[in-house]
Design a protein around this motif. Structure first.
Motif, PDB file in Angstrom:
ATOM      1  N   GLU A   2       9.200  37.961  23.631  1.00 42.32           N
ATOM      2  CA  GLU A   2       8.034  38.216  23.086  1.00 42.32           C
ATOM      3  C   GLU A   2       6.673  37.591  23.915  1.00 42.32           C
ATOM      4  OE1 GLU A   2       7.193  39.112  20.053  1.00 42.32           O
ATOM      5  OE2 GLU A   2       9.231  39.353  18.900  1.00 42.32           O
ATOM      6  N   LYS A  12       4.450  46.308  20.658  1.00 43.94           N
ATOM      7  CA  LYS A  12       5.652  46.762  20.273  1.00 43.94           C
ATOM      8  C   LYS A  12       5.897  48.136  19.713  1.00 43.94           C
ATOM      9  CE  LYS A  12       6.772  43.063  18.016  1.00 43.94           C
ATOM     10  NZ  LYS A  12       7.871  41.896  17.207  1.00 43.94           N
ATOM     11  N   THR A  33      13.563  42.072  19.567  1.00 44.49           N
ATOM     12  CA  THR A  33      12.127  42.224  19.738  1.00 44.49           C
ATOM     13  C   THR A  33      11.788  43.672  19.232  1.00 44.49           C
ATOM     14  OG1 THR A  33      12.172  40.989  21.545  1.00 44.49           O
ATOM     15  CG2 THR A  33      10.371  42.252  21.481  1.00 44.49           C
TER      16      THR A  33
END
Length: 260
Positions: A2, A12, A33
């Motif tokens: 992250e 993302k 993630t």
């Protein structure tokens, strides 16, 4: 992870796919993630886990019991012969003399290769050289009582193991290319590896080589049995111009199963 994407201002949502090795901590970080559906294990790394386990370079149990009993012991015996050939000047000189007697020059004489425990490919190359020079090794060993030579049946096992490892070694070399994409080759490679290994003929009496072949086939099936259902690999294969003539044989899946 992250922190990494924040540092580089990576969204993302814009990440379509993340490819990693099979280390549990890396897999967990990637899937936590980006989600499981965006994570794909690196084919070459996954493939390399199979021969490592079969040869005893890697175990899949906490008791460190060899996955194919007898293979590490045979490797140890082969390595001892090679180590002696490197340490003994007399053996080395005789080994060279016999080669020159058979037509080799000073510069073309070969030495036996010793493997590196952390690289299973070096074990394959060691076996290739061993099988190529087997008759000369046997001839020279007769003059050195301290050498515990590999028996005929053990040499037969070594030959079969080499043949089983050969397509995997070729595939890892091919998939490790740096100048062209390789994702589209994963499905064809997995198919050809299985085909070549099935073609290796092993005498019914050779229990060790048979067990080795069975283990490798089962591991390949466990790790790559669902490979055609992995959308990124299937899509890459379908759009690769080299495989246009066979795309009718490949069906794009509707779901994304896990590949471990």
């Amino acid at each position: 992870m992250e922190g990494f994407i924040d540092k580089w201002s990576i969204s993302k949502e814009k990440v379509e796919l993340i490819i990693t090795d099979n280390a549990p901590n890396i897999v967990l970080a990637a899937q936590s993630t980006f989600g499981k559906d965006k994570h794909v294990p690196y084919f070459d790394h996954t493939l390399n886990l199979v021969p490592k386990a079969a040869l005893g370079h890697k175990t899949i149990n906490r008791d460190l019991v060899p996955n194919v009993p007898g293979v590490p012991e045979l490797n140890k015996k082969v390595k001892a012969v090679i180590a002696f050939s490197h340490k003994s000047i007399n053996f080395s000189d005789e080994f060279k003399r016999v080669q020159m007697q058979r037509g080799e020059s000073e510069g073309t004489c070969l030495r036996l290769l010793q493997d590196v425990p952390t690289r299973w490919g070096s074990t394959f190359l060691m076996l290739c050289r061993l099988m190529k020079m087997a008759d000369i090794i046997s001839l020279v060993a007769l003059k050195f009582p301290d050498v515990q030579m590999v028996s005929g049946s053990e040499m037969e096992s070594r030959s079969s193991i080499k043949d089983i490892l050969e397509p995997i070694h070729f595939a890892t070399t091919e998939m490790g290319a740096e100048k062209h994409t390789t994702a589209s080759k994963a499905i064809p490679m997995a198919y050809l590896i299985e085909k070549r290994i099935n073609e290796v003929n092993i005498p019914a009496s050779n229990a060790l080589a048979t067990a080795f072949k069975t283990f490798v086939k089962n591991e390949l099936k466990r790790r790559f049995g669902a490979l055609q259902s992995v959308i990124p690999h299937s899509a890459a294969t379908l759009i690769d111009p080299r495989f246009l003539k066979i795309t009718s044989l490949i069906q794009l899946p509707t779901a994304e199963p896990s590949l471990t």
